[in-house]
Design a protein around this motif. Structure first.
Motif, PDB file in Angstrom:
ATOM      1  N   GLN A  17      27.615  27.797 -59.846  1.00  0.00           N
ATOM      2  CA  GLN A  17      26.861  28.760 -60.662  1.00  0.00           C
ATOM      3  C   GLN A  17      25.529  29.129 -60.032  1.00  0.00           C
ATOM      4  O   GLN A  17      24.917  30.137 -60.404  1.00  0.00           O
ATOM      5  CB  GLN A  17      26.622  28.201 -62.069  1.00  0.00           C
ATOM      6  CG  GLN A  17      27.872  28.025 -62.913  1.00  0.00           C
ATOM      7  CD  GLN A  17      28.573  26.693 -62.655  1.00  0.00           C
ATOM      8  OE1 GLN A  17      28.225  25.955 -61.727  1.00  0.00           O
ATOM      9  NE2 GLN A  17      29.547  26.385 -63.478  1.00  0.00           N
ATOM     10  N   TYR A  18      25.048  28.337 -59.069  1.00  0.00           N
ATOM     11  CA  TYR A  18      23.790  28.630 -58.383  1.00  0.00           C
ATOM     12  C   TYR A  18      23.949  29.747 -57.360  1.00  0.00           C
ATOM     13  O   TYR A  18      22.962  30.335 -56.917  1.00  0.00           O
ATOM     14  CB  TYR A  18      23.278  27.399 -57.639  1.00  0.00           C
ATOM     15  CG  TYR A  18      22.721  26.285 -58.495  1.00  0.00           C
ATOM     16  CD1 TYR A  18      22.770  26.343 -59.881  1.00  0.00           C
ATOM     17  CD2 TYR A  18      22.148  25.155 -57.908  1.00  0.00           C
ATOM     18  CE1 TYR A  18      22.269  25.304 -60.647  1.00  0.00           C
ATOM     19  CE2 TYR A  18      21.639  24.127 -58.669  1.00  0.00           C
ATOM     20  CZ  TYR A  18      21.701  24.194 -60.032  1.00  0.00           C
ATOM     21  OH  TYR A  18      21.201  23.166 -60.784  1.00  0.00           O
ATOM     22  N   ALA A  19      25.176  30.040 -56.949  1.00  0.00           N
ATOM     23  CA  ALA A  19      25.409  31.005 -55.874  1.00  0.00           C
ATOM     24  C   ALA A  19      25.015  32.413 -56.308  1.00  0.00           C
ATOM     25  O   ALA A  19      25.042  32.762 -57.489  1.00  0.00           O
ATOM     26  CB  ALA A  19      26.876  30.977 -55.456  1.00  0.00           C
ATOM     27  N   GLU A  20      24.642  33.234 -55.319  1.00  0.00           N
ATOM     28  CA  GLU A  20      24.314  34.618 -55.593  1.00  0.00           C
ATOM     29  C   GLU A  20      25.597  35.400 -55.911  1.00  0.00           C
ATOM     30  O   GLU A  20      26.694  35.026 -55.490  1.00  0.00           O
ATOM     31  CB  GLU A  20      23.626  35.244 -54.371  1.00  0.00           C
ATOM     32  CG  GLU A  20      22.301  34.586 -54.012  1.00  0.00           C
ATOM     33  CD  GLU A  20      21.258  34.683 -55.127  1.00  0.00           C
ATOM     34  OE1 GLU A  20      21.095  35.789 -55.686  1.00  0.00           O
ATOM     35  OE2 GLU A  20      20.621  33.657 -55.433  1.00  0.00           O
ATOM     36  N   LYS A 206      25.505  25.783 -65.453  1.00  0.00           N
ATOM     37  CA  LYS A 206      26.552  24.916 -64.907  1.00  0.00           C
ATOM     38  C   LYS A 206      27.128  23.989 -65.974  1.00  0.00           C
ATOM     39  O   LYS A 206      28.248  23.480 -65.826  1.00  0.00           O
ATOM     40  CB  LYS A 206      26.004  24.086 -63.741  1.00  0.00           C
ATOM     41  CG  LYS A 206      24.944  23.071 -64.151  1.00  0.00           C
ATOM     42  CD  LYS A 206      24.519  22.190 -62.989  1.00  0.00           C
ATOM     43  CE  LYS A 206      23.517  21.135 -63.437  1.00  0.00           C
ATOM     44  NZ  LYS A 206      23.150  20.207 -62.354  1.00  0.00           N
ATOM     45  N   ASN A 207      26.375  23.742 -67.059  1.00  0.00           N
ATOM     46  CA  ASN A 207      26.815  22.821 -68.099  1.00  0.00           C
ATOM     47  C   ASN A 207      27.469  23.517 -69.290  1.00  0.00           C
ATOM     48  O   ASN A 207      27.786  22.876 -70.286  1.00  0.00           O
ATOM     49  CB  ASN A 207      25.629  21.993 -68.602  1.00  0.00           C
ATOM     50  CG  ASN A 207      25.040  21.102 -67.521  1.00  0.00           C
ATOM     51  OD1 ASN A 207      25.769  20.567 -66.698  1.00  0.00           O
ATOM     52  ND2 ASN A 207      23.731  20.961 -67.511  1.00  0.00           N
ATOM     53  N   GLU A 208      27.672  24.832 -69.198  1.00  0.00           N
ATOM     54  CA  GLU A 208      28.134  25.595 -70.362  1.00  0.00           C
ATOM     55  C   GLU A 208      29.469  25.088 -70.917  1.00  0.00           C
ATOM     56  O   GLU A 208      29.611  24.888 -72.125  1.00  0.00           O
ATOM     57  CB  GLU A 208      28.264  27.074 -70.005  1.00  0.00           C
ATOM     58  CG  GLU A 208      28.747  27.929 -71.168  1.00  0.00           C
ATOM     59  CD  GLU A 208      28.791  29.408 -70.833  1.00  0.00           C
ATOM     60  OE1 GLU A 208      29.495  30.146 -71.543  1.00  0.00           O
ATOM     61  OE2 GLU A 208      28.115  29.828 -69.870  1.00  0.00           O
ATOM     62  N   THR A 209      30.439  24.875 -70.064  1.00  0.00           N
ATOM     63  CA  THR A 209      31.768  24.474 -70.533  1.00  0.00           C
ATOM     64  C   THR A 209      31.728  23.165 -71.306  1.00  0.00           C
ATOM     65  O   THR A 209      32.288  23.056 -72.408  1.00  0.00           O
ATOM     66  CB  THR A 209      32.745  24.345 -69.348  1.00  0.00           C
ATOM     67  OG1 THR A 209      32.847  25.597 -68.684  1.00  0.00           O
ATOM     68  CG2 THR A 209      34.125  23.926 -69.828  1.00  0.00           C
ATOM     69  N   VAL A 210      31.047  22.167 -70.751  1.00  0.00           N
ATOM     70  CA  VAL A 210      31.024  20.857 -71.409  1.00  0.00           C
ATOM     71  C   VAL A 210      30.206  20.895 -72.694  1.00  0.00           C
ATOM     72  O   VAL A 210      30.533  20.216 -73.687  1.00  0.00           O
ATOM     73  CB  VAL A 210      30.506  19.769 -70.438  1.00  0.00           C
ATOM     74  CG1 VAL A 210      29.038  19.983 -70.086  1.00  0.00           C
ATOM     75  CG2 VAL A 210      30.702  18.383 -71.043  1.00  0.00           C
ATOM     76  N   ILE A 211      29.154  21.710 -72.724  1.00  0.00           N
ATOM     77  CA  ILE A 211      28.320  21.794 -73.921  1.00  0.00           C
ATOM     78  C   ILE A 211      29.061  22.501 -75.056  1.00  0.00           C
ATOM     79  O   ILE A 211      29.026  22.058 -76.213  1.00  0.00           O
ATOM     80  CB  ILE A 211      26.984  22.496 -73.599  1.00  0.00           C
ATOM     81  CG1 ILE A 211      26.089  21.556 -72.774  1.00  0.00           C
ATOM     82  CG2 ILE A 211      26.257  22.925 -74.876  1.00  0.00           C
ATOM     83  CD1 ILE A 211      24.850  22.196 -72.225  1.00  0.00           C
TER      84      ILE A 211
END
Length: 364
Positions: A17-20, A206-211
């Motif tokens: 998710q950090y990638a451009e 990056k944590n969206e799915t688990v949250i």
């Protein structure tokens, strides 16, 4: 051990998710469920890189640059990209790329440059926007504490040096379930009013799915109401480039000679010398001309990157020393970073640093 085990750990350092948006990162060739015999780490994946992987019994290549950048419409072997992909597939070798996901990592490419140059008090040069999200949900007040804690455990509510961060407001929620509903509180077909707590938390994308999974599993309602937005807030620990300070200020010429030696380059292209001591240094691995203005605004005495064009050297405007050390040279230590990181986790597994230089530029 399968490829997914390796990449899961790698993505703790460089989440995809950090990638451009323009980039192509992740598993480019191969299957995540494939068992891994060995890992070859390289800056670029060329035919000779695949040959090296075959010779060293490595069926996973972890490359900084992606061999597949744009779409491939044919696989006929008519270009070096097609030949690499064909050879990898024929020999059951997977290829994974990190590129700008690692560029934007706090402990990534630019951080490694800072380490090699001995810079202190480092921070991100261009903090990244668009990766902080905000979740707001509404829960019966009696369940608020348990739900909030489950969200914290999933990675929500971390802001800088603080965790368990949230905003809470108590109010009244209303709902009425139809004949197919099964309300936790109240009765179907009847309007129900419930004392509820509004909970708001922020988190990295990056944590969206688990949250969201934690929200669904720990919320008492049959239908979970929530709002999810992407904020424009910058993340101070994620982004392109870094800036730091030399232990001791240096004369410009001494600094350039230091760069040439420590970065192992045969050529340093630089802007006009302005008789200025170099103390505060900004760095960015790869093509970094877009960040010249950021380095100037940050008060850098020198900016070290690569691929500056002729007219871009004029942007120094006698206020900063621009130093172009070469694209490969600015990123050359990245593969060492990846090997060190993987070896700490998989100490009994073959993680091999490629011996091949993939630099396509030569000097005479």
């Amino acid at each position: 051990m399968v490829i997914k085990d390796i990449t899961n750990y790698l993505e703790e350092l460089a989440p995809l998710q950090y990638a451009e948006d323009f980039d192509n990162v992740g598993l480019l060739v191969g299957d995540y469920s494939t068992s891994v015999s060995g890992i070859l780490v390289t800056l670029d994946t060329l035919e000779e890189t695949v040959n090296e992987a075959i010779a060293k019994n490595c069926n996973l290549i972890i490359s900084f640059h992606p061999i597949i950048f744009g779409g491939l419409k044919k696989l006929n072997g008519n270009s070096y990209v097609e030949r690499v992909v064909l050879k990898a597939i024929k020999n059951d070798i997977a290829i994974y790329a990190t590129h700008t996901a690692l560029d934007n990592s706090k402990n990534g490419v630019s951080a490694k440059m800072c380490e090699v140059l001995g810079l202190e008090n480092t921070k991100i040069l261009i903090p990244k926007k668009g990766i902080i999200k905000k979740l707001t949900t509404f829960v019966p007040t009696n369940n608020a504490t348990s739900l909030r804690n489950s969200l914290f455990e999933s990675g929500a509510g971390n802001i800088g040096n603080y965790d368990n961060c949230s905003f809470n407001m108590i109010g009244e929620g209303t709902y009425r379930g139809n004949e197919n509903s099964n309300p936790t509180l109240g009765e179907k077909g009847k309007l129900h009013t419930e004392k509820e707590t509004r909970i708001s938390v922020v988190f990295e994308s990056k944590n969206e799915t688990v949250i969201l999974k934690s929200l669904q599993e720990n919320h008492p309602y049959e239908e979970v109401a929530y709002e999810l937005i992407t904020t424009e807030n910058i993340h101070q620990n994620i982004g392109m480039g870094m800036i730091g300070e030399l232990k001791t200020a240096m004369d410009e010429k001494d600094f350039l000679l230091f760069l040439k030696e420590i970065m192992k380059t045969d050529c340093v292209r630089h802007s006009n010398l302005i008789n200025k001591k170099i103390k505060k240094v900004a760095v960015l691995g790869g093509s970094g001309s877009f960040a010249i203005s950021n380095a100037k605004r940050a008060g850098a005495d020198a900016y070290v990157s690569a691929d500056f064009k002729y007219h871009e050297f004029f942007k120094a405007e006698n206020s900063i020393l621009l130093a172009d050390i070469g694209h490969y040279e600015s990123e050359q230590f990245t593969k060492n970073l990846l090997v060190d990181y993987l070896t700490k986790k998989f100490s009994n597994f073959a993680v091999i640093l490629s011996e091949k230089s993939t630099n396509p530029i030569y000097y005479i």
